[in-house]
Structures are given as structure tokens and as C-alpha cells.
Design an enzyme around this catalytic site. Structure first.
Site, PDB file in Angstrom:
ATOM      1  N   CYS A 159       0.822  -1.207   0.000  1.00  0.00           N
ATOM      2  CA  CYS A 159       0.000   0.000   0.000  1.00  0.00           C
ATOM      3  C   CYS A 159       0.867   1.272   0.000  1.00  0.00           C
ATOM      4  CB  CYS A 159      -0.993  -0.053   1.155  1.00  0.00           C
ATOM      5  SG  CYS A 159      -2.448   0.947   0.830  1.00  0.00           S
TER       6      CYS A 159
ATOM      7  N   HIS B 287      -3.290  -5.174   1.702  1.00  0.00           N
ATOM      8  CA  HIS B 287      -2.624  -5.397   3.000  1.00  0.00           C
ATOM      9  C   HIS B 287      -2.669  -6.885   3.371  1.00  0.00           C
ATOM     10  CE1 HIS B 287      -2.258  -1.225   4.637  1.00  0.00           C
ATOM     11  NE2 HIS B 287      -3.172  -0.991   3.722  1.00  0.00           N
TER      12      HIS B 287
ATOM     13  N   GLU C  91      -1.013  -8.408   5.550  1.00  0.00           N
ATOM     14  CA  GLU C  91      -0.840  -8.568   7.001  1.00  0.00           C
ATOM     15  C   GLU C  91      -2.177  -8.475   7.747  1.00  0.00           C
ATOM     16  OE1 GLU C  91      -0.227  -5.966   5.246  1.00  0.00           O
ATOM     17  OE2 GLU C  91      -0.784  -4.154   6.353  1.00  0.00           O
TER      18      GLU C  91
HETATM   19  N1  GLN Z   1      -3.645   6.348   1.108  1.00  0.00           N
HETATM   20  C1  GLN Z   1      -2.351   6.126   1.701  1.00  0.00           C
HETATM   21  C2  GLN Z   1      -1.292   6.964   1.022  1.00  0.00           C
HETATM   22  O1  GLN Z   1      -1.536   7.519   0.010  1.00  0.00           O
HETATM   23  C3  GLN Z   1      -1.980   4.654   1.639  1.00  0.00           C
HETATM   24  C4  GLN Z   1      -2.985   3.854   2.399  1.00  0.00           C
HETATM   25  C5  GLN Z   1      -2.447   2.635   3.035  1.00  0.00           C
HETATM   26  O2  GLN Z   1      -1.229   2.418   3.130  1.00  0.00           O
HETATM   27  N2  GLN Z   1      -3.330   1.817   3.532  1.00  0.00           N
HETATM   28  O3  GLN Z   1      -0.216   7.055   1.500  1.00  0.00           O
END
Ligand code: GLN
Length: 204
Positions: free
Chosen positions: A83, A176, A178
Site C-alpha cells: 500500500c 494489506h 498482514e
Molecule cells: N492512502 C495512503 C497513502 O496515500 C496509503 C494507504 C495505506 O497504506 N493503507 O499514502
């Protein structure tokens, strides 16, 4: 220094859900270590950059000089980004609010699935797992893969979207792993990216 089974997987622990990655690795008996400084990073066999807020994490990395240290680390050791970690490892972020580390040849779009309310769980596919390619995926304000270069290999999809790719020693995911119960992604990283490197001498 030699990378061996005893060297922990570092988890960048400046911000975000690093603790869940530690739990995931503990469940597959893989030692891990929280990384907040360049010194913490030095003995690690690999690094995980967790989800969180990429703009904040990027600033905290720069303050600790972990941005340049992570780039150097990537020359010899594997990195997984989930992410926000995927955003930080990419070569280009569409909205230019984050200066990425440019460790994988891909363009990403932040918050592509909408705001917090658009976080969701869905079932994607990992075709390389032929016996059971279905995987529950947790998306939280997730980035989208916009495009990637020829060295990048797509590994998982959600509908038409590519949500996990690798290029060399870098593995990135929009979701994610995890936060779900399935440990196959962490096991894949440890077995395919780290264990094959056992005994390879590395120098920082
Ligand atoms: N929206 C977050 C970002 O742009 C990332 C979201 C996440 O890691 N769950 O950094």
C-alpha cells in the site's frame, strides 16, 4: 556480513501498521526487527515497508536518512512494499505529492479507490498459486497500478486491476496481506526473495 537465516526481516516502523507485519512473520517463524534508523537496517536480510501514510512516512524517512539507506539496501537485498510502501517504492506517483524512491519501474495513483469509506475486502487471484489462486485482499485507501515497465511481472489481480507485481528483488502490493489471515504472501516473500539468498555475502 553474511545474510543467513538468522538475519531478521526489517520492518520500517516509523509510521503505519508495521506491528501487523511483525505478527504475520512471527506466524511463519520468520524473525523480524523494527527499523527506525540506518543502524537498525544494517543487519536485516530484507525490508518490508508497510501501509500507512506515504507522505508522512517519506518525510520521516528523510529525517533519518533512511531514504538513501533504503536505496543502497535495495542494491543487494529484497524489499516488499504494501500500500503506502508500494507508493514509496514506485518510480512515479501521479499526483506528485510524494517523492518516490524509484526502486520499481511503475506509475501509481494514490487513493485511487476513493477516501477511507472506500476501504474494502475482496477476493483477488494469484495465478502462480495453481492449487488455490484465490486470495482475500484488504484494501484501505489503496493506490492503483497505472502502468509498469517491461521488467515488471504482474503476480495478482483484482478483476481487471493488477494489484501485486515484482521486479527483481522488489515485491509490491496495493493491498494489506498482514490484515488477512492467509500468510501465503509473506511466505512467498521469505521463501522466494530471501531464502534463495542464504549465504550470499553482502556489504552495505
Ligand atoms: N492512502 C495512503 C497513502 O496515500 C496509503 C494507504 C495505506 O497504506 N493503507 O499514502
Amino acid at each position: 556480513m553474511r545474510v543467513s537465516e538468522g538475519n531478521p526481516v526489517g520492518i520500517l516502523s516509523l509510521q503505519g501498521d508495521f506491528e501487523k507485519h511483525r505478527q504475520a512473520l512471527a506466524e511463519i517463524n520468520s524473525p523480524s526487527k523494527e527499523v527506525r534508523t540506518v543502524e537498525d537496517l544494517t543487519p536485516c536480510s530484507a525490508l518490508i515497508i508497510p501501509g500507512g501514510e506515504s507522505t508522512t512516512m517519506r518525510k520521516l524517512m528523510a529525517a533519518e536518512e533512511l531514504d538513501s539507506a533504503v536505496k543502497k539496501f535495495a542494491e543487494s537485498r529484497p524489499i516488499m512494499g504494501t500500500c503506502a510502501g508500494m507508493i514509496l517504492l514506485s518510480s512515479k506517483v501521479e499526483d506528485s505529492t510524494v517523492e518516490p524512491l524509484k526502486l520499481i519501474d511503475m506509475t501509481v495513483r494514490r487513493n485511487a479507490y476513493g477516501r477511507q469509506i472506500h476501504s474494502f475486502i475482496d477476493t483477488g487471484r494469484v495465478p502462480m498459486w495453481e492449487d488455490n489462486s484465490k486470495l482475500e485482499m484488504v484494501f484501505i485507501r489503496a493506490p492503483q497500478v497505472v502502468s509498469y515497465g517491461p521488467a515488471v511481472i504482474p503476480l495478482a489481480t483484482l478483476g481487471e486491476e493488477v494489484v501485486m507485481v515484482r521486479s527483481g528483488k522488489i515485491l509490491v502490493l496495493a493491498f494489506h496481506p498482514e490484515l488477512a489471515a492467509d500468510r501465503r504472501v509473506h511466505r512467498f516473500f521469505v521463501e522466494e526473495f530471501i531464502e534463495e539468498r542464504k549465504g550470499i555475502p553482502v556489504a552495505l
